[in-house]
Design a protein around this motif. Structure first.
Motif, PDB file in Angstrom:
ATOM      1  N   UNK A   1      24.475  78.945 114.199  1.00 40.46           N
ATOM      2  CA  UNK A   1      24.639  77.476 114.151  1.00 40.46           C
ATOM      3  C   UNK A   1      24.125  76.817 115.498  1.00 40.46           C
ATOM      4  N   UNK A   2      23.266  75.710 115.471  1.00 43.84           N
ATOM      5  CA  UNK A   2      22.928  74.933 116.440  1.00 43.84           C
ATOM      6  C   UNK A   2      24.092  74.587 117.290  1.00 43.84           C
ATOM      7  N   UNK A   3      25.088  74.133 116.756  1.00 46.90           N
ATOM      8  CA  UNK A   3      26.089  73.608 117.515  1.00 46.90           C
ATOM      9  C   UNK A   3      27.162  74.374 118.257  1.00 46.90           C
ATOM     10  N   UNK A   4      27.804  75.312 117.403  1.00 44.23           N
ATOM     11  CA  UNK A   4      28.818  76.258 117.546  1.00 44.23           C
ATOM     12  C   UNK A   4      28.162  77.578 118.438  1.00 44.23           C
TER      13      UNK A   4
ATOM     14  N   UNK B   1      23.694  70.279 121.941  1.00 48.44           N
ATOM     15  CA  UNK B   1      24.237  68.859 121.773  1.00 48.44           C
ATOM     16  C   UNK B   1      23.352  68.202 120.454  1.00 48.44           C
ATOM     17  N   UNK B   2      23.801  67.290 120.160  1.00 44.70           N
ATOM     18  CA  UNK B   2      23.264  66.661 119.013  1.00 44.70           C
ATOM     19  C   UNK B   2      22.025  65.854 119.399  1.00 44.70           C
TER      20      UNK B   2
ATOM     21  N   UNK C   1      21.432  69.884 108.361  1.00 46.48           N
ATOM     22  CA  UNK C   1      21.054  71.118 108.903  1.00 46.48           C
ATOM     23  C   UNK C   1      21.631  71.788 110.187  1.00 46.48           C
ATOM     24  N   UNK C   2      21.885  72.748 109.962  1.00 48.46           N
ATOM     25  CA  UNK C   2      22.923  73.430 111.083  1.00 48.46           C
ATOM     26  C   UNK C   2      22.310  74.638 111.709  1.00 48.46           C
ATOM     27  N   UNK C   3      21.230  75.223 111.264  1.00 51.44           N
ATOM     28  CA  UNK C   3      20.616  76.329 111.690  1.00 51.44           C
ATOM     29  C   UNK C   3      19.242  76.550 111.604  1.00 51.44           C
TER      30      UNK C   3
END
Length: 71
Positions: free
Chosen positions: A23-26, A31-32, A58-60
């Motif tokens: 996951x990009x964020x976790x 950051x966004x 989109x998260x990955x």
């Protein structure tokens, strides 16, 4: 595909192993703003445009790459 791999590498994201589905964020701790920059650079390099509603989901890295290839 080479251009996309180069852009991901410039952001420190290898597209092999576990990080392609992280996951990009976790998990990648991005950051966004950086994710938006990554998407912008990929769209520019690949000369493709993603729809805003798709971008929000989109998260990955693998999801992003799949969407870009489908566009």
């Amino acid at each position: 595909m080479r251009k996309a791999i180069g852009v991901f590498r410039s952001y420190g994201i290898p597209l092999s192993g576990k990080q392609k589905s992280a996951n990009f964020y976790n998990e990648l701790h991005m950051d966004k703003v950086f994710v938006d920059g990554l998407i912008f650079e990929l769209e520019y390099e690949l000369n493709k445009i993603l729809k805003e509603e798709k971008i929000a989901q989109l998260e990955t890295p693998s999801e992003l790459l799949q969407e870009l290839l489908a566009a």
